[in-house]
Write a protein that holds these residues in place. Structure first.
Motif, PDB file in Angstrom:
ATOM      1  N   ARG A  19       0.823  -1.243  -0.025  1.00  0.00           N
ATOM      2  CA  ARG A  19      -0.076  -0.011   0.021  1.00  0.00           C
ATOM      3  C   ARG A  19       0.904   1.393  -0.020  1.00  0.00           C
ATOM      4  O   ARG A  19       0.493   2.049  -0.915  1.00  0.00           O
ATOM      5  CB  ARG A  19      -0.975  -0.024   1.249  1.00  0.00           C
ATOM      6  CG  ARG A  19      -1.545   1.267   1.324  1.00  0.00           C
ATOM      7  CD  ARG A  19      -2.718   1.261   2.299  1.00  0.00           C
ATOM      8  NE  ARG A  19      -3.515   2.463   2.432  1.00  0.00           N
ATOM      9  CZ  ARG A  19      -4.541   2.680   3.158  1.00  0.00           C
ATOM     10  NH1 ARG A  19      -5.038   1.605   3.807  1.00  0.00           N
ATOM     11  NH2 ARG A  19      -5.197   3.903   3.247  1.00  0.00           N
ATOM     12  N   ASN A  20       1.833   1.379   0.897  1.00  0.00           N
ATOM     13  CA  ASN A  20       2.512   2.499   1.051  1.00  0.00           C
ATOM     14  C   ASN A  20       3.844   2.725   0.102  1.00  0.00           C
ATOM     15  O   ASN A  20       4.453   3.822   0.112  1.00  0.00           O
ATOM     16  CB  ASN A  20       3.090   2.620   2.659  1.00  0.00           C
ATOM     17  CG  ASN A  20       2.007   2.779   3.308  1.00  0.00           C
ATOM     18  OD1 ASN A  20       0.964   3.443   3.201  1.00  0.00           O
ATOM     19  ND2 ASN A  20       1.984   2.327   4.551  1.00  0.00           N
ATOM     20  N   ASN A  21       4.172   1.685  -0.666  1.00  0.00           N
ATOM     21  CA  ASN A  21       5.169   1.713  -1.611  1.00  0.00           C
ATOM     22  C   ASN A  21       5.048   0.799  -2.752  1.00  0.00           C
ATOM     23  O   ASN A  21       5.578  -0.383  -2.512  1.00  0.00           O
ATOM     24  CB  ASN A  21       6.657   1.477  -0.756  1.00  0.00           C
ATOM     25  CG  ASN A  21       7.675   1.931  -1.562  1.00  0.00           C
ATOM     26  OD1 ASN A  21       7.683   2.045  -2.925  1.00  0.00           O
ATOM     27  ND2 ASN A  21       9.081   1.926  -1.112  1.00  0.00           N
ATOM     28  N   LEU A  22       4.281   1.160  -3.648  1.00  0.00           N
ATOM     29  CA  LEU A  22       4.116   0.226  -4.820  1.00  0.00           C
ATOM     30  C   LEU A  22       5.538   0.063  -5.537  1.00  0.00           C
ATOM     31  O   LEU A  22       5.557  -1.048  -6.116  1.00  0.00           O
ATOM     32  CB  LEU A  22       3.117   0.632  -6.027  1.00  0.00           C
ATOM     33  CG  LEU A  22       1.655   0.757  -5.433  1.00  0.00           C
ATOM     34  CD1 LEU A  22       0.839   1.487  -6.572  1.00  0.00           C
ATOM     35  CD2 LEU A  22       1.238  -0.453  -4.597  1.00  0.00           C
ATOM     36  N   ASN A  23       6.558   0.649  -5.538  1.00  0.00           N
ATOM     37  CA  ASN A  23       7.708   0.455  -6.206  1.00  0.00           C
ATOM     38  C   ASN A  23       8.657  -0.537  -5.459  1.00  0.00           C
ATOM     39  O   ASN A  23       9.380  -1.445  -5.908  1.00  0.00           O
ATOM     40  CB  ASN A  23       8.629   1.756  -6.072  1.00  0.00           C
ATOM     41  CG  ASN A  23       7.896   2.702  -6.920  1.00  0.00           C
ATOM     42  OD1 ASN A  23       7.547   2.626  -8.102  1.00  0.00           O
ATOM     43  ND2 ASN A  23       8.123   3.961  -6.684  1.00  0.00           N
ATOM     44  N   HIS A  24       8.055  -0.748  -4.099  1.00  0.00           N
ATOM     45  CA  HIS A  24       8.801  -2.034  -3.284  1.00  0.00           C
ATOM     46  C   HIS A  24       8.346  -3.445  -3.613  1.00  0.00           C
ATOM     47  O   HIS A  24       8.968  -4.127  -3.524  1.00  0.00           O
ATOM     48  CB  HIS A  24       8.893  -1.646  -1.887  1.00  0.00           C
ATOM     49  CG  HIS A  24       9.558  -2.528  -0.872  1.00  0.00           C
ATOM     50  ND1 HIS A  24      10.875  -2.601  -0.932  1.00  0.00           N
ATOM     51  CD2 HIS A  24       8.925  -3.575  -0.063  1.00  0.00           C
ATOM     52  CE1 HIS A  24      11.059  -3.741  -0.094  1.00  0.00           C
ATOM     53  NE2 HIS A  24       9.872  -4.124   0.469  1.00  0.00           N
TER      54      HIS A  24
END
Length: 233
Positions: free
Chosen positions: A155-160
């Motif tokens: 949720r807070n970091n789609l790049n991760h």
């Protein structure tokens, strides 16, 4: 958003809540409601009988979703609130409304989505660039849930974390729930649409149907096929 704007929106929401409740037949009740932060759209979850529900949307502009299962009331621009309650009564009296039952599969997926959210995971849809850049001026057809790239992401970091999902039944149910307002969306970079559970709707429904924390994992295993999803059960 100024304080006066926030206060005006709160007054409007309270007015709509009171008038929706006044317009409902004795067999119906408001079980949940939420109000858009960016405009004057309001959504109400109405219970009309045991496991018979209706999503009501009131707004001064069309919904950008196509094929959404909702009863929509156009408030007009400027909003005509004087005749709102009477108009709603007429609409509710019509036989052809988007009432729905919540199936066992949908109950299981609602529990699954809550479980994913507790671990910081959400569903993500990649939008066509034309729709993504239109800022809701172009409609989103819910059938795109089946044709566009679909993911499970952080949720807070789609790049991760952004894991591809290909599961027809799961995507079909998520699209249906989204069209009923059981999920709300947030735009992210790279034409991605985050789909987040509307907890103030989901929890009352699961409690009402006595279906929270049941053997939903076992149920999901019966109809889910994507390995990434199955690993999350």
């Amino acid at each position: 958003m100024t304080k006066s704007t926030i206060d005006n929106k709160a007054l409007l929401f309270n007015y709509l809540c009171k008038n929706v409740a006044k317009a409902l037949p004795a067999t119906c009740s408001i079980r949940a409601a939420n109000f858009s932060k960016s405009d004057i759209s309001a959504y109400f979850l109405l219970k009309c009988a045991h496991n018979l529900w209706l999503t009501l949307r009131t707004a001064d502009h069309p919904l950008w979703l196509k094929n959404a299962q909702q009863l929509q009331i156009d408030l007009g621009d400027p909003a005509d609130l004087v005749r709102f309650s009477a108009h709603l009564k007429k609409c509710l009296a019509l036989k052809k409304n988007n009432y729905f039952h919540i199936t066992l599969a949908e109950i299981s997926i609602l529990n699954f989505l809550l479980s994913l959210e507790q671990r910081g995971l959400i569903c993500v849809l990649r939008l066509p660039a034309k729709i993504s850049s239109s800022h809701k001026s172009l409609p989103l057809n819910l059938s795109m849930f089946m044709t566009q790239d679909f993911y499970l992401g952080q949720r807070n970091n789609l790049n991760h974390l952004l894991l591809p999902i290909k599961d027809e039944e799961f995507q079909k149910i998520v699209a249906r729930l989204y069209g009923r307002n059981f999920l709300f969306s947030q735009f992210s970079g790279h034409s991605l649409l985050k789909l987040l559970p509307t907890n103030q709707w989901i929890l009352p429904v699961l409690s009402d149907l006595d279906q929270k924390n049941t053997n939903w994992q076992q149920n999901c295993q019966q109809f889910l096929s994507d390995k990434t999803l199955l690993k999350q059960l």
